[in-house]
Every structure is written in structure tokens, then in C-alpha cells.
Write a protein that holds these residues in place. Structure first.
Motif, mmCIF file in Angstrom:
data_model
loop_
_atom_site.group_PDB
_atom_site.id
_atom_site.type_symbol
_atom_site.label_atom_id
_atom_site.label_comp_id
_atom_site.label_asym_id
_atom_site.label_seq_id
_atom_site.Cartn_x
_atom_site.Cartn_y
_atom_site.Cartn_z
ATOM 1 N N THR A 40 0.768 -1.196 0.173
ATOM 2 C CA THR A 40 -0.075 0.099 0.023
ATOM 3 C C THR A 40 0.841 1.185 -0.031
ATOM 4 O OG1 THR A 40 -0.140 0.162 2.375
ATOM 5 C CG2 THR A 40 -1.901 -1.074 1.239
ATOM 6 N N VAL A 41 2.033 1.191 0.278
ATOM 7 C CA VAL A 41 3.189 2.349 0.336
ATOM 8 C C VAL A 41 2.892 3.260 -0.748
ATOM 9 C CG1 VAL A 41 5.500 3.014 0.666
ATOM 10 C CG2 VAL A 41 4.738 1.177 1.905
ATOM 11 N N ASP A 42 3.047 2.506 -2.078
ATOM 12 C CA ASP A 42 2.978 3.161 -3.259
ATOM 13 C C ASP A 42 2.188 2.796 -4.211
ATOM 14 O OD1 ASP A 42 4.580 1.104 -3.938
ATOM 15 O OD2 ASP A 42 6.169 2.060 -4.985
ATOM 16 N N SER A 43 1.221 1.966 -4.120
ATOM 17 C CA SER A 43 0.206 1.766 -4.783
ATOM 18 C C SER A 43 -1.037 2.750 -5.078
ATOM 19 C CB SER A 43 -0.639 0.323 -4.263
ATOM 20 O OG SER A 43 -1.619 -0.081 -5.079
ATOM 21 N N ARG A 44 -1.758 2.607 -6.018
ATOM 22 C CA ARG A 44 -2.803 3.613 -6.296
ATOM 23 C C ARG A 44 -3.788 3.276 -5.103
ATOM 24 N NH1 ARG A 44 -5.676 0.405 -11.486
ATOM 25 N NH2 ARG A 44 -6.804 -1.041 -10.024
ATOM 26 N N ILE A 45 -4.528 4.178 -4.842
ATOM 27 C CA ILE A 45 -5.539 4.050 -3.682
ATOM 28 C C ILE A 45 -6.694 3.229 -4.409
ATOM 29 C CG2 ILE A 45 -4.587 6.298 -2.654
ATOM 30 C CD1 ILE A 45 -6.998 7.733 -3.490
ATOM 31 N N VAL A 69 -7.683 7.812 3.792
ATOM 32 C CA VAL A 69 -7.420 6.547 2.868
ATOM 33 C C VAL A 69 -6.872 5.360 3.776
ATOM 34 C CG1 VAL A 69 -6.130 5.567 0.909
ATOM 35 C CG2 VAL A 69 -6.961 7.783 0.683
ATOM 36 N N LYS A 70 -7.518 4.474 4.113
ATOM 37 C CA LYS A 70 -6.815 3.338 5.015
ATOM 38 C C LYS A 70 -5.576 2.834 4.636
ATOM 39 C CE LYS A 70 -8.196 -0.974 6.820
ATOM 40 N NZ LYS A 70 -9.293 -2.135 7.165
ATOM 41 N N GLY A 88 2.324 7.222 -4.819
ATOM 42 C CA GLY A 88 0.934 7.068 -4.748
ATOM 43 C C GLY A 88 -0.087 8.163 -4.592
ATOM 44 N N CYS A 89 0.504 9.381 -5.257
ATOM 45 C CA CYS A 89 -0.226 10.463 -5.411
ATOM 46 C C CYS A 89 -0.872 10.418 -6.684
ATOM 47 C CB CYS A 89 0.733 11.639 -5.318
ATOM 48 S SG CYS A 89 1.545 11.791 -3.610
#
Length: 129
Positions: A40-45, A69-70, A88-89
Motif C-alpha cells: 500500500t506504500v506506493d500503490s494507487r489508492i 485512505v486506510k 502513490g499520489c
């Protein structure tokens, strides 16, 4: 104010889509996010509903932050071209294209400035589908 991101395609390099502001006629705004990754660190939300508000930090000034965002923090709408410009932005562009064979949004600063003109310093709701 409601903003909608409609993701159109994704591969191992990036996720591309279009952004619209509900009830506002505007030129196209393309978005680029990271691909879906196992971390989840750099994945799309995840697709869903979020609240966003104006934000200025030390690196990015006069942008917008996606709240609640969880498992994630500091997700911003900001200028950039390719997935290497984001952790991830959400990157905004006036066009979709390629840079050195990599999916990209182009004219990003112009698109961010147009988005700022539309949204102003307001809080808005974001829907990602």
C-alpha cells in the motif's frame, strides 16, 4: 463540489484515467497514478469515496490532499509526468502520452493550475471508479 476520477486502463507501469468536476464544463484533465501493487506504500489508492482539502507542505505548495485512505497518508494531487514522479499520489495532465516509452500525463503544471482555478481553496468530495 464533487470530483470524479474514472480509471480507463492500468498495466504494471501506471494507471491512467480522466478527472471531471461535476457540474463544471472544463477542458480534459487526465490523471496518472501508480499501478495496483501488493504494497500500500506506493500503490494507487482503492476505488471509493474520499474527502479532499487544500494542502501546502514543505515540498508541494497549494495542492490538495486526499483524506482518510486506510493505511495511507500524504496522498496529494500534484504536478508530475510518470509513475516515477509519484509515491502513490495523483498526477494531473492536459494530455495523456508517453515519455521515453513510459505512460505519462503531459503539461502537468498547466493542468494543475486549471484544477486550482476550478476548485479554489475549497474542500471537495472525490469518487474514484
Amino acid at each position: 463540489m464533487k470530483v470524479i476520477i474514472r480509471r480507463s486502463w492500468s498495466d504494471h507501469r501506471a494507471t491512467m484515467g480522466m478527472l471531471t468536476v461535476e457540474g463544471v464544463k472544463h477542458d480534459p484533465i487526465f490523471v496518472l497514478e501508480n499501478p495496483l501493487r501488493s504494497t500500500t506504500v506506493d500503490s494507487r489508492i482503492p476505488a471509493g469515496f474520499y474527502r479532499c482539502e487544500p494542502y501546502s507542505g514543505t515540498k508541494f505548495k497549494d495542492v490538495y490532499i486526499v483524506l482518510d485512505v486506510k493505511g495511507r497518508t500524504n496522498i496529494l494531487f500534484h504536478a508530475g509526468n510518470t509513475a516515477s514522479d509519484t509515491e502513490g499520489c495523483i498526477l494531473l495532465g492536459s494530455q495523456a502520452g508517453m515519455i521515453d516509452g513510459v505512460p505519462a500525463v503531459l503539461n502537468s503544471v498547466d493542468a494543475l493550475n486549471r484544477f486550482r482555478q476550478i476548485i479554489g481553496r475549497k474542500v471537495f468530495d472525490l469518487t474514484i471508479v
